[in-house]
Scaffold this motif. Sequence first.
Motif, PDB file in Angstrom:
ATOM      1  N   THR A  99       0.827  -1.211   0.000  1.00  0.00           N
ATOM      2  CA  THR A  99       0.000   0.000   0.000  1.00  0.00           C
ATOM      3  C   THR A  99       0.858   1.257   0.000  1.00  0.00           C
ATOM      4  OG1 THR A  99      -1.783  -1.105   1.216  1.00  0.00           O
ATOM      5  CG2 THR A  99      -1.732   1.305   1.320  1.00  0.00           C
ATOM      6  N   GLY A 113      -3.283   5.614   4.008  1.00  0.00           N
ATOM      7  CA  GLY A 113      -2.850   4.301   3.545  1.00  0.00           C
ATOM      8  C   GLY A 113      -3.327   3.189   4.458  1.00  0.00           C
ATOM      9  N   LEU A 116      -7.128   2.787   3.959  1.00  0.00           N
ATOM     10  CA  LEU A 116      -7.438   2.149   2.668  1.00  0.00           C
ATOM     11  C   LEU A 116      -7.115   0.657   2.704  1.00  0.00           C
ATOM     12  CD1 LEU A 116      -6.143   4.852   0.182  1.00  0.00           C
ATOM     13  CD2 LEU A 116      -8.516   4.052   0.404  1.00  0.00           C
ATOM     14  N   PHE A 117      -5.956   0.304   3.259  1.00  0.00           N
ATOM     15  CA  PHE A 117      -5.605  -1.116   3.320  1.00  0.00           C
ATOM     16  C   PHE A 117      -6.601  -1.886   4.174  1.00  0.00           C
ATOM     17  CE2 PHE A 117      -3.548  -4.736   5.366  1.00  0.00           C
ATOM     18  CZ  PHE A 117      -3.385  -5.526   4.234  1.00  0.00           C
ATOM     19  N   ARG A 118      -6.940  -1.373   5.341  1.00  0.00           N
ATOM     20  CA  ARG A 118      -7.897  -2.078   6.211  1.00  0.00           C
ATOM     21  C   ARG A 118      -9.260  -2.183   5.510  1.00  0.00           C
ATOM     22  NH1 ARG A 118      -6.465  -5.584   8.073  1.00  0.00           N
ATOM     23  NH2 ARG A 118      -8.251  -5.789   9.440  1.00  0.00           N
ATOM     24  N   PHE A 120      -9.941  -2.419   2.238  1.00  0.00           N
ATOM     25  CA  PHE A 120      -9.930  -3.479   1.228  1.00  0.00           C
ATOM     26  C   PHE A 120      -9.697  -4.851   1.842  1.00  0.00           C
ATOM     27  CE2 PHE A 120      -9.072   0.155  -1.628  1.00  0.00           C
ATOM     28  CZ  PHE A 120     -10.135  -0.047  -2.497  1.00  0.00           C
ATOM     29  N   ASP A 121      -8.929  -4.923   2.923  1.00  0.00           N
ATOM     30  CA  ASP A 121      -8.691  -6.211   3.575  1.00  0.00           C
ATOM     31  C   ASP A 121      -9.953  -6.731   4.254  1.00  0.00           C
ATOM     32  OD1 ASP A 121      -7.174  -8.427   4.416  1.00  0.00           O
ATOM     33  OD2 ASP A 121      -6.644  -7.454   6.294  1.00  0.00           O
ATOM     34  N   ALA A 152      -5.347  -0.771  -2.428  1.00  0.00           N
ATOM     35  CA  ALA A 152      -5.130   0.387  -1.558  1.00  0.00           C
ATOM     36  C   ALA A 152      -4.033   1.289  -2.132  1.00  0.00           C
ATOM     37  CB  ALA A 152      -4.767  -0.080  -0.146  1.00  0.00           C
ATOM     38  N   CYS A 155      -5.524   3.323  -4.991  1.00  0.00           N
ATOM     39  CA  CYS A 155      -6.370   4.401  -4.459  1.00  0.00           C
ATOM     40  C   CYS A 155      -5.524   5.508  -3.827  1.00  0.00           C
ATOM     41  CB  CYS A 155      -7.362   3.848  -3.440  1.00  0.00           C
ATOM     42  SG  CYS A 155      -8.655   2.848  -4.170  1.00  0.00           S
ATOM     43  N   LEU A 156      -4.529   5.126  -3.064  1.00  0.00           N
ATOM     44  CA  LEU A 156      -3.663   6.109  -2.411  1.00  0.00           C
ATOM     45  C   LEU A 156      -2.944   6.961  -3.466  1.00  0.00           C
ATOM     46  CD1 LEU A 156      -2.474   7.267   0.207  1.00  0.00           C
ATOM     47  CD2 LEU A 156      -0.700   5.519   0.068  1.00  0.00           C
TER      48      LEU A 156
END
Length: 164
Positions: A99, A113, A116-118, A120-121, A152, A155-156
């Motif tokens: 990410t 970041g 976004l990662f959380r 999608f996860d 992520a 998106c970031l």
Amino acid sequence: MNLLTKDPNVDKLSLSNPVHFLALGFGSGLAAKAPGTFGTLAAVPVYLLMMSLSLHWYLAITLVSVIAGFYICDRASKDMGVHDHGAIVWDEVAGFMITMIAAPIGVVWLVIGFALFRFFDILKPWPIKWLDAKVHGGFGIMIDDVLAGVFAFLCLQGIVYLVG
């Protein structure tokens, strides 16, 4: 060793074993609630140590972390006797590193970041959810978080482009 969780499967792992230590995200995966979030939090200091590296070195270390993760997650899963146990969070560490590739340095970008990662996860949009259900072993444990990290990352970088 099972200090935080009440899961007997976790007792099969040992923080003194380097593979288990990494699989458990330096111990963060032992959190009784939200181990994936704690695993991602454990990735933050890793990112902070890496953020000033050249892109070449950042990518190299991230790639090694992902490739090693296939083995790390597979070994810990087999040692526990449970596929993709929640305490195995090396996949979150690697996914967050993905990410944050080429992310601008700053707390705001770190928080975006992370979120976004959380997102999608946890949400696991297609094809992440399909891969999570269909692919097994260390590769299966890793691939959904690798892909969540890619989503992520995209998106970031899109946000960075729009803001910049």
